[in-house]
Design an enzyme around this catalytic site. Structure first.
Site, PDB file in Angstrom:
ATOM      1  N   LYS A 156       0.848  -1.201   0.000  1.00  0.00           N
ATOM      2  CA  LYS A 156       0.000   0.000   0.000  1.00  0.00           C
ATOM      3  C   LYS A 156       0.879   1.245   0.000  1.00  0.00           C
ATOM      4  O   LYS A 156       1.980   1.226   0.559  1.00  0.00           O
ATOM      5  CB  LYS A 156      -0.853   0.029   1.281  1.00  0.00           C
ATOM      6  N   ARG A 174     -10.086 -11.742   2.085  1.00  0.00           N
ATOM      7  CA  ARG A 174     -10.882 -12.842   1.535  1.00  0.00           C
ATOM      8  C   ARG A 174     -10.113 -14.150   1.585  1.00  0.00           C
ATOM      9  O   ARG A 174     -10.704 -15.227   1.627  1.00  0.00           O
ATOM     10  CB  ARG A 174     -11.339 -12.495   0.110  1.00  0.00           C
TER      11      ARG A 174
HETATM   12  N1  BES Z   1      -8.079  -3.901   4.629  1.00  0.00           N
HETATM   13  C1  BES Z   1      -8.276  -3.477   3.300  1.00  0.00           C
HETATM   14  C2  BES Z   1      -9.605  -2.760   3.094  1.00  0.00           C
HETATM   15  C3  BES Z   1      -9.760  -1.410   3.771  1.00  0.00           C
HETATM   16  C4  BES Z   1      -9.537  -0.240   3.058  1.00  0.00           C
HETATM   17  C5  BES Z   1     -10.184  -1.313   5.079  1.00  0.00           C
HETATM   18  C6  BES Z   1      -9.708   0.993   3.666  1.00  0.00           C
HETATM   19  C7  BES Z   1     -10.336  -0.084   5.687  1.00  0.00           C
HETATM   20  C8  BES Z   1     -10.119   1.066   4.982  1.00  0.00           C
HETATM   21  C9  BES Z   1      -8.253  -4.689   2.359  1.00  0.00           C
HETATM   22  O1  BES Z   1      -7.435  -5.714   2.737  1.00  0.00           O
HETATM   23  C10 BES Z   1      -7.745  -4.204   1.042  1.00  0.00           C
HETATM   24  O2  BES Z   1      -6.632  -3.807   0.973  1.00  0.00           O
HETATM   25  N2  BES Z   1      -8.609  -4.273   0.024  1.00  0.00           N
HETATM   26  C11 BES Z   1      -8.261  -3.847  -1.286  1.00  0.00           C
HETATM   27  C12 BES Z   1      -8.767  -4.875  -2.249  1.00  0.00           C
HETATM   28  C13 BES Z   1      -8.289  -4.710  -3.659  1.00  0.00           C
HETATM   29  C14 BES Z   1      -6.796  -4.996  -3.721  1.00  0.00           C
HETATM   30  C15 BES Z   1      -9.052  -5.650  -4.550  1.00  0.00           C
HETATM   31  C16 BES Z   1      -8.908  -2.488  -1.549  1.00  0.00           C
HETATM   32  O3  BES Z   1     -10.034  -2.268  -1.095  1.00  0.00           O
HETATM   33  O4  BES Z   1      -8.256  -1.656  -2.161  1.00  0.00           O
HETATM   34 MN    MN Z   2      -5.443  -5.491   2.073  1.00  0.00          MN
END
Ligand code: BES
Ligand code: MN
Ligand code: ZN
Length: 496
Positions: free
Chosen positions: A279, A353
């Site tokens: 990230k 997931r």
């Molecule tokens: N933990 C994150 C989702 C999240 C984002 C929680 C903002 C709280 C605040 C999750 O693991 C994630 O990174 N999801 C990605 C999925 C994508 C790579 C398909 C996302 O939402 O960007």
């Molecule tokens: Mn994630």
């Protein structure tokens, strides 16, 4: 804080503070009318003078009114309409607590429960009062050298307008306090930083929690056992971290009757860096809250156990840390899940997931009545619903309806998104049974579609709490909310 149900003459009660309501245009609530009488029309005069405007959630503190036994009267604006909306009622309670904390009052009488609120009985109004009060009074100063000064306030009496309501009021109070305890437990766990709050630490907290109740049993699977079972998806997420993953199961038996359990599954990523699909720095702040699903399972179980609900409840915590390293899972790696289905991991940041799919397959062994997973799963749900509503997706409409209704009643609201077959195609992989991402469009739905491939054997609902479990307003405005513990606790009450 000590809470009690109280019935009597508010105007004659000698207390440090009476909290009561005033509408616009000089209209007083019932207890304010009584106070006005005993103070020879003082409240009316102040309202006429323009000192008490009655605007929603405005507060006014009056001291030593002649004719009242209370040291202070805290008037809270109730707005124009006699019948309040639930959000406005809750705003009034929060404002009253903030004003109250600025006074040295130790013991108070809370009369806002007498105000008519749209669709609510007195018992509901008491539940909401406890919820908002305990929420507003919450603090997490564990790591601050300068602790908040100890509060003088220690006792709140809640007014019931009719002696005949006392029993129902006391039950509502007990339920409200049990749920508030659950919310606090969840917030305390979630607010811990990830250098303390590791999968092992959470498992130990779960163990200590289970030990407090004779009817809760706990079991932990470690990495070796996961390997033996074949939890390839869960292990792939944990691979990059020095911290070993844990799969915790807790079983609460509130009844001797044999009952298929309600199973709650929580995403417990103690920190989500994204892994090798790293990230950006700004998006990583807040990712200690990626274990809020697991914390919600614990908080909900605590509320259920405190309420002694006669139900069979199982909680599963999928605990791991998502880190990049030489041992981390790579984009395009293919793993085999516990279900036997293979997954091509195209983005290591879609890790929630992956831990959930193995935990959901694991849940089958409990022969569940229903399974509900709770997860901070997608940023997309924050785009769709903001921070106000939890996303609900389900393969069984009656279950979704019950959850939506429980959220409405507790003001821990949720909103449903479709789980149509049409979206499944987005998960196609040329090499494995599925990919772990479905592209940019409908991110919350495709994440749920992924999970749905592992929940075919039971009724299931997915709660995406990425927008609701924690508030992220930047700077110092960052905190866990304890949502959706109230929604789930209400669902369990309704099921019992
Ligand atoms: N933990 C994150 C989702 C999240 C984002 C929680 C903002 C709280 C605040 C999750 O693991 C994630 O990174 N999801 C990605 C999925 C994508 C790579 C398909 C996302 O939402 O960007
Ligand atoms: Mn994630
Ligand atoms: Zn995550």
């Amino acid at each position: 804080m000590k809470f009690t149900i109280w019935h009597g003459h508010p105007e004659k009660q000698s207390t440090d503070c009476i909290i009561t309501g005033i509408y616009e245009k000089n209209k007083l609530s019932k207890s304010a009318t009584l106070l006005n009488k005993s103070t020879h029309g003082m409240l009316h005069r102040l309202a006429e003078q323009g000192d008490l405007r009655g605007k929603i959630a405005e507060t006014y503190v009056l001291h030593h009114l002649t004719g009242s036994e209370a040291q202070r009267v805290l008037l809270v604006g109730a707005g124009k309409e006699e019948t309040l909306s639930l959000p406005n009622y809750r705003k009034m309670i929060a404002a009253s607590m903030q004003a109250l904390l600025k006074t040295p009052a130790e013991k108070v009488l809370f009369c806002l429960t007498e105000l008519p609120v749209e669709g609510l009985h007195e018992a509901d109004k008491i539940r909401h009062a406890i919820d908002v009060m305990q929420y507003t009074l919450y603090e997490f100063d564990h790591y601050r050298s300068e602790k908040s000064p100890k509060r003088k306030l220690h006792s709140i009496e809640i007014y019931t307008t009719d002696k005949k309501h006392t029993k129902a009021a006391e039950k509502a109070l007990a339920q409200g306090l049990a749920i508030a305890d659950g919310v606090k437990f969840t917030r305390d766990l979630a607010n811990q930083p990830a250098n303390v709050c590791t999968p092992t630490w959470v498992a130990n907290r779960a163990k200590a929690f289970a030990a407090e109740y004779s009817n809760i049993k706990m079991q932990v699977l470690d990495e070796k056992e996961m390997l033996k079972l074949g939890m390839g998806a869960m292990l792939a997420v944990a691979a990059g971290s020095e911290e070993p993953p844990k799969l915790v199961s807790l079983e609460y038996k509130g009844t001797a009757k044999k009952q298929a359990p309600i199973v709650l599954v929580g995403k417990g990523i103690t920190f989500d860096t994204g892994g090798l699909s790293l990230k950006p720095a700004d998006s990583m702040v807040g990712m200690k809250y990626d274990m809020c699903g697991a914390a919600t399972v614990l908080g909900t179980m605590k509320a259920a156990a405190e309420m002694k609900l006669p139900i069979h409840l199982v909680g599963i915590l999928a605990l791991a840390e998502n880190m990049p390293s030489g041992k981390a899972v790579r984009p395009e790696d293919i793993v085999t899940s516990l279900s036997g289905q293979t997954i091509e991991i195209l983005n290591t940041d879609a890790e929630g997931r992956l831990v959930l799919c193995d935990a959901l397959t694991y849940a089958e062994r409990y022969k569940p009545d229903v399974v509900i997973d709770i997860a901070t799963l997608t940023g997309a749900v924050v785009i769709a619903l903001g921070q106000h509503a939890t996303g609900v997706l389900s393969n069984h409409q009656p279950l979704a309806d019950k959850l939506l209704d429980a959220g409405k009643r507790t003001h821990d609201r949720a909103w449903q998104l479709p789980l149509w077959e049409d979206y499944q195609d987005q998960l196609k992989s040329p090499f494995a049974d599925m990919s772990n991402v479905g592209g940019r469009s409908a991110g919350t739905i495709t994440a749920a579609c992924f999970l749905s491939r592992f929940t075919k054997k039971y009724h299931w609902a997915h709660l995406d709490v990425a927008g609701t479990a924690a508030m992220m307003m930047g700077g110092s405005e960052r905190y866990a909310t304890g949502r959706p513990v109230p929604l789930l606790a209400q669902y369990l009450i309704d099921r019992s």
